[in-house]
Design a protein around this motif. Structure first.
Motif, PDB file in Angstrom:
ATOM      1  N   ARG A 148       0.863  -1.225  -0.093  1.00 16.96           N
ATOM      2  CA  ARG A 148       0.017  -0.003   0.103  1.00 16.96           C
ATOM      3  C   ARG A 148       0.959   1.353  -0.010  1.00 16.96           C
ATOM      4  O   ARG A 148       0.436   2.391  -0.319  1.00 16.96           O
ATOM      5  CB  ARG A 148      -1.029   0.125   1.170  1.00 16.96           C
ATOM      6  N   PRO A 151       2.171   3.268  -4.669  1.00 19.42           N
ATOM      7  CA  PRO A 151       1.135   3.259  -5.534  1.00 19.42           C
ATOM      8  C   PRO A 151       1.312   3.149  -6.867  1.00 19.42           C
ATOM      9  O   PRO A 151       2.577   3.149  -7.291  1.00 19.42           O
ATOM     10  CB  PRO A 151       0.943   4.978  -5.686  1.00 19.42           C
ATOM     11  N   GLU A 166       4.549   8.182   1.460  1.00 20.43           N
ATOM     12  CA  GLU A 166       3.870   7.450   2.089  1.00 20.43           C
ATOM     13  C   GLU A 166       3.925   6.910   3.326  1.00 20.43           C
ATOM     14  O   GLU A 166       2.903   6.945   4.297  1.00 20.43           O
ATOM     15  CB  GLU A 166       3.428   6.303   1.036  1.00 20.43           C
ATOM     16  N   ARG A 173      -0.180   9.699  11.166  1.00 21.82           N
ATOM     17  CA  ARG A 173      -1.448   9.391  11.563  1.00 21.82           C
ATOM     18  C   ARG A 173      -1.902   9.401  13.223  1.00 21.82           C
ATOM     19  O   ARG A 173      -2.912  10.181  13.372  1.00 21.82           O
ATOM     20  CB  ARG A 173      -1.888   7.988  10.839  1.00 21.82           C
ATOM     21  N   VAL A 245     -11.787   4.251   9.483  1.00 25.23           N
ATOM     22  CA  VAL A 245     -10.899   4.362   8.087  1.00 25.23           C
ATOM     23  C   VAL A 245      -9.635   3.657   8.157  1.00 25.23           C
ATOM     24  O   VAL A 245      -9.393   2.980   7.196  1.00 25.23           O
ATOM     25  CB  VAL A 245     -10.935   5.886   7.636  1.00 25.23           C
ATOM     26  N   ARG A 248     -10.173  -0.122   7.935  1.00 27.51           N
ATOM     27  CA  ARG A 248     -10.340  -0.570   6.543  1.00 27.51           C
ATOM     28  C   ARG A 248      -9.094  -0.725   6.021  1.00 27.51           C
ATOM     29  O   ARG A 248      -8.715  -1.488   5.027  1.00 27.51           O
ATOM     30  CB  ARG A 248     -11.304   0.531   5.937  1.00 27.51           C
ATOM     31  N   ASP A 249      -8.274   0.542   5.961  1.00 29.33           N
ATOM     32  CA  ASP A 249      -6.974   0.448   5.286  1.00 29.33           C
ATOM     33  C   ASP A 249      -6.125  -0.894   5.532  1.00 29.33           C
ATOM     34  O   ASP A 249      -5.549  -1.366   4.756  1.00 29.33           O
ATOM     35  CB  ASP A 249      -5.991   1.754   5.747  1.00 29.33           C
TER      36      ASP A 249
ATOM     37  N   TRP B  82       1.539  16.763   1.272  1.00 26.45           N
ATOM     38  CA  TRP B  82       1.123  15.314   0.796  1.00 26.45           C
ATOM     39  C   TRP B  82      -0.207  14.853   1.174  1.00 26.45           C
ATOM     40  O   TRP B  82      -1.236  14.537   0.463  1.00 26.45           O
ATOM     41  CB  TRP B  82       2.219  14.396   0.674  1.00 26.45           C
ATOM     42  N   ASN B  83      -0.315  14.942   2.292  1.00 26.94           N
ATOM     43  CA  ASN B  83      -1.542  14.554   3.125  1.00 26.94           C
ATOM     44  C   ASN B  83      -2.818  15.343   2.586  1.00 26.94           C
ATOM     45  O   ASN B  83      -3.669  15.001   2.480  1.00 26.94           O
ATOM     46  CB  ASN B  83      -1.341  14.687   4.683  1.00 26.94           C
ATOM     47  N   ARG B  86      -3.855  14.512  -0.791  1.00 20.27           N
ATOM     48  CA  ARG B  86      -4.658  13.230  -0.739  1.00 20.27           C
ATOM     49  C   ARG B  86      -5.920  13.502  -0.114  1.00 20.27           C
ATOM     50  O   ARG B  86      -6.967  12.722  -0.452  1.00 20.27           O
ATOM     51  CB  ARG B  86      -3.694  12.069   0.240  1.00 20.27           C
ATOM     52  N   ASP B  92      -8.765   8.432   1.752  1.00 16.83           N
ATOM     53  CA  ASP B  92      -8.410   8.431   2.889  1.00 16.83           C
ATOM     54  C   ASP B  92      -7.453   6.913   2.988  1.00 16.83           C
ATOM     55  O   ASP B  92      -6.467   7.158   3.550  1.00 16.83           O
ATOM     56  CB  ASP B  92      -9.407   8.125   4.022  1.00 16.83           C
ATOM     57  N   ALA B  93      -7.838   6.061   2.145  1.00 12.20           N
ATOM     58  CA  ALA B  93      -7.020   4.902   2.164  1.00 12.20           C
ATOM     59  C   ALA B  93      -5.736   5.376   1.278  1.00 12.20           C
ATOM     60  O   ALA B  93      -5.935   6.036   0.271  1.00 12.20           O
ATOM     61  CB  ALA B  93      -7.813   3.583   1.362  1.00 12.20           C
ATOM     62  N   LEU B  94      -4.641   4.691   1.867  1.00 11.55           N
ATOM     63  CA  LEU B  94      -3.265   5.076   1.181  1.00 11.55           C
ATOM     64  C   LEU B  94      -3.345   4.594  -0.173  1.00 11.55           C
ATOM     65  O   LEU B  94      -3.960   3.640  -0.561  1.00 11.55           O
ATOM     66  CB  LEU B  94      -2.358   4.188   1.896  1.00 11.55           C
ATOM     67  N   SER B  95      -2.880   5.512  -0.905  1.00 14.25           N
ATOM     68  CA  SER B  95      -2.533   5.258  -2.515  1.00 14.25           C
ATOM     69  C   SER B  95      -3.904   5.328  -3.152  1.00 14.25           C
ATOM     70  O   SER B  95      -3.769   5.144  -4.358  1.00 14.25           O
ATOM     71  CB  SER B  95      -1.655   3.982  -2.605  1.00 14.25           C
ATOM     72  N   VAL B  96      -4.979   4.992  -2.711  1.00 14.18           N
ATOM     73  CA  VAL B  96      -6.160   5.115  -3.648  1.00 14.18           C
ATOM     74  C   VAL B  96      -6.463   6.086  -4.588  1.00 14.18           C
ATOM     75  O   VAL B  96      -6.860   6.007  -5.717  1.00 14.18           O
ATOM     76  CB  VAL B  96      -7.391   4.727  -2.645  1.00 14.18           C
ATOM     77  N   LEU B  98      -4.348   8.037  -5.981  1.00 16.68           N
ATOM     78  CA  LEU B  98      -3.424   8.055  -6.874  1.00 16.68           C
ATOM     79  C   LEU B  98      -4.011   7.047  -8.091  1.00 16.68           C
ATOM     80  O   LEU B  98      -4.236   7.388  -9.320  1.00 16.68           O
ATOM     81  CB  LEU B  98      -2.085   7.570  -6.619  1.00 16.68           C
ATOM     82  N   VAL B  99      -4.357   5.781  -7.720  1.00 14.14           N
ATOM     83  CA  VAL B  99      -4.764   4.886  -8.431  1.00 14.14           C
ATOM     84  C   VAL B  99      -6.334   5.216  -9.262  1.00 14.14           C
ATOM     85  O   VAL B  99      -6.107   5.222 -10.395  1.00 14.14           O
ATOM     86  CB  VAL B  99      -5.051   3.678  -7.623  1.00 14.14           C
ATOM     87  N   ASP B 102      -5.308   8.097 -11.884  1.00 10.95           N
ATOM     88  CA  ASP B 102      -4.390   7.889 -13.149  1.00 10.95           C
ATOM     89  C   ASP B 102      -5.285   7.026 -14.074  1.00 10.95           C
ATOM     90  O   ASP B 102      -4.967   6.958 -15.232  1.00 10.95           O
ATOM     91  CB  ASP B 102      -3.283   7.108 -12.539  1.00 10.95           C
TER      92      ASP B 102
END
Lengths: 255, 103
Positions: A148, A151, A166, A173, A245, A248-249, B82-83, B86, B92-96, B98-99, B102
């Motif tokens: 994760r 990306p 990342e 957090r 949240v 969920r991650d 960066w935060n 995003r 909120d989910a990491l990298s979502v 960007l995906v 793109d």
């Protein structure tokens, strides 16, 4: 207060006093006013749900209806934000929501102590959750959990930079979670205290004009208490939603 | 109406009724989705303070004043931005974010 001079001290309300001195192995484990209000909160939460669940009737009593509504709203929050799979972690999220909520709301009683206004409390909660959720992610997905931080669709040239970003933003957090709750509680209570000092200072000034003017900060405080009650509930919700949240991650890797 | 078409639980029936009435939200919509997407400035402040403080500590430890603190502040600023970026994508989910962006 010294004669004729307004001494504003909004921070002393957060002071921690030991109620019973106790140390073990050189560590100070004193039972403090903060511990007392945490114990009170836990006792009240337990009492509320024990009473609510005592007579499980088809047509619920007021306290049973309140308990059921509280349960349902948190269950929905977990299902909506973390997915049905996260319901097995519902008890801890439920407990954290009520611990934070009762901490915030108990602090609104004049003369009481707001344990959520101390960063050591909020950071301990946030770090515990963060570490558990990260361990859960690794337990679920193994090393794939690290994917994760990588990306898709990023040019290889800047990929190391993005991965570092990342990882660092993931590590921030728990801090944002802790600071959000602590700062809101601290600022709100300080503001209430400052306006209360204004009111006392003006009303004890001896001049009729200033005493009349002293009603303004009182009115302001009435409005602020309403706002602070709203913030108390909202911050407990935000803390819980963000926990969901993050959970969920850990449970779902989206790519 | 055939018996098997009747949803079993009350929440299923409510979901079906909402769907039929055009009020439906698909299963992926969350409470978080309905919250405002405004970036939260706190992310920026906390990141800058945290990394700046780490740098400050490292400076005192390694006696390199003030370079590591400046580096920490810079890293904190980049991470904070960066935060925010995003958060503004609503991811909120990491990298979502960007995906999704793109594709």
């Amino acid at each position: 207060m010294s004669e004729g001079k307004l001494h504003i001290d909004p921070i002393s309300q957060f002071a921690i006093h030991p109620l019973f001195e106790f140390s073990l192995g050189g560590y100070n484990l004193a039972y403090t006013n903060s511990s007392l209000f945490m114990t009170l909160a836990v006792a009240m939460i337990a009492g509320f749900f024990l009473l609510g669940g005592k007579h499980r009737e088809l047509v619920p009593s007021r306290i049973q209806a309140a308990g059921e509504m509280a349960y349902e709203s948190i269950a929905n929050m977990v299902r909506d934000n973390a997915g049905p799979d996260a319901m097995r972690y519902f008890p801890i999220i439920f407990a954290i929501f009520f611990l934070v909520l009762f901490g915030n709301v108990l602090g609104m009683i004049p003369g009481s102590f707001t344990y959520t206004s101390h960063i050591i409390v909020t950071l301990t909660l946030a770090l515990t959750l963060f570490i558990c959720i990260t361990l859960l992610g690794f337990a679920r997905h193994g090393v794939h959990f690290l994917s994760r931080f990588v990306p898709h669709g990023v040019p290889a040239l800047i990929l190391p930079f993005i991965v570092a970003l990342e990882v660092l933003s993931y590590l921030v957090r728990p801090l944002t979670l802790a600071v959000r709750l602590f700062a809101n509680m601290l600022a709100g209570h300080m503001m209430l205290k400052v306006f209360a000092y204004f009111a006392v200072g003006l009303m004890t000034s001896g001049s009729i004009g200033l005493m009349a003017l002293g009603t303004l900060p009182v009115l302001m405080n009435v409005a602020l208490i309403g706002l602070e009650l709203f913030v108390a509930v909202l911050q407990a919700m935000i803390f819980t939603i963000l926990t969901c949240v993050y959970l969920r991650d850990a449970l779902v890797i989206e790519h | 109406m055939a018996a098997e078409e009747t949803p079993r639980t009350l929440s299923d029936r409510i979901a079906t009724a909402r769907k039929n009435a055009g009020l439906a939200s698909d299963a992926t919509e969350t409470l978080d989705d309905r919250m405002p997407k405004a970036p939260n400035g706190l992310e920026l402040v906390v990141a800058v303070c945290a990394f700046g403080f780490l740098g400050f500590g490292a400076d005192r430890w390694l006696d390199t004043k003030p370079w590591l603190m400046l580096l920490g502040l810079l890293i904190g600023l980049v991470v904070g931005l960066w935060n925010l970026h995003r958060a503004s994508l609503g991811a909120d989910a990491l990298s979502v974010g960007l995906v999704k962006k793109d594709r």
